[in-house]
Design a protein around this motif. Structure first.
Motif, short mmCIF file in Angstrom:
data_model
loop_
_atom_site.label_atom_id
_atom_site.label_comp_id
_atom_site.label_asym_id
_atom_site.label_seq_id
_atom_site.Cartn_x
_atom_site.Cartn_y
_atom_site.Cartn_z
N LEU A 165 1.05 -1.11 0.10
CA LEU A 165 0.04 -0.06 0.13
C LEU A 165 0.74 1.16 0.00
O LEU A 165 1.67 1.40 0.66
CB LEU A 165 -0.87 0.05 1.27
N VAL A 166 0.86 2.37 -0.85
CA VAL A 166 1.55 3.18 -0.85
C VAL A 166 0.60 4.49 -1.01
O VAL A 166 -0.10 4.77 -1.81
CB VAL A 166 2.40 3.37 -2.38
N CYS B 224 -4.33 6.05 -2.04
CA CYS B 224 -3.80 4.83 -1.36
C CYS B 224 -3.72 3.71 -2.53
O CYS B 224 -4.76 3.24 -3.06
CB CYS B 224 -4.49 4.43 -0.40
N ALA B 225 -2.44 3.73 -3.32
CA ALA B 225 -2.45 2.49 -4.29
C ALA B 225 -2.28 1.12 -3.88
O ALA B 225 -1.26 1.13 -2.87
CB ALA B 225 -1.47 3.05 -5.18
N CYS C 47 -2.87 4.33 5.38
CA CYS C 47 -3.94 3.66 4.71
C CYS C 47 -3.86 2.31 5.08
O CYS C 47 -2.76 1.47 5.49
CB CYS C 47 -3.33 3.56 3.15
N ASN C 48 -5.07 1.34 5.17
CA ASN C 48 -5.16 0.10 5.64
C ASN C 48 -6.09 -0.65 4.90
O ASN C 48 -7.04 0.07 4.41
CB ASN C 48 -5.79 0.24 7.21
N GLN C 49 -5.63 -1.99 4.79
CA GLN C 49 -6.40 -2.89 3.90
C GLN C 49 -6.84 -4.06 4.80
O GLN C 49 -5.66 -4.59 5.47
CB GLN C 49 -5.73 -3.21 2.63
N ALA C 50 -7.93 -4.24 4.81
CA ALA C 50 -8.34 -5.46 6.19
C ALA C 50 -9.49 -6.35 5.64
O ALA C 50 -10.24 -5.97 4.60
CB ALA C 50 -8.68 -4.91 7.37
#
Length: 115
Positions: free
Chosen positions: A4-5, A22-23, A95-98
């Motif tokens: 995540l960038v 957030c890429a 950024c968070n991915q869950a």
């Protein structure tokens, strides 16, 4: 490997706007819930906004009506539009991915609101 960038942070005057991006790569983006968190110096990391895989959103009370989270599954990107910025919004934004037990973080982007 999930990556995540974040981008789009910077210095802005009070009342100004910024849009964070957030890429994501290395995952099936569309099935994940995406979130933006922030951490000010000396404070804990707190949720700012979250958008589910189905598009439902929720916001911290402090940013309701000023910030908007969105996602573009075709571009594997989540956004945070921040308007009417205040000095107290100054923080590193993450950024968070869950999804379930899977939880990934970006390295953060600094937002400074100051005149």
């Amino acid at each position: 490997q999930v990556q995540l960038v974040e981008s789009g942070g910077g210095l802005v005057q009070p009342g100004g706007s910024l849009r964070l991006s957030c890429a994501a790569s290395g995952s099936t983006f569309s099935i994940y819930h995406m979130g933006w968190y922030r951490q000010a110096p000396g404070k804990q990391r707190d949720l700012v906004a979250r958008i589910t895989s189905g598009g439902s959103t929720n916001y911290a009370n402090s940013v309701k009506g000023r910030f908007t989270i969105s996602r573009d599954n075709a571009k594997n990107t989540a956004y945070l539009q921040m308007n009417s910025l205040k000095p107290e919004d100054t923080a590193v934004y993450y950024c968070n991915q869950a999804l379930g037990s899977m939880n990934y973080w970006g390295k953060g982007t600094l937002v400074t609101v100051s005149s």
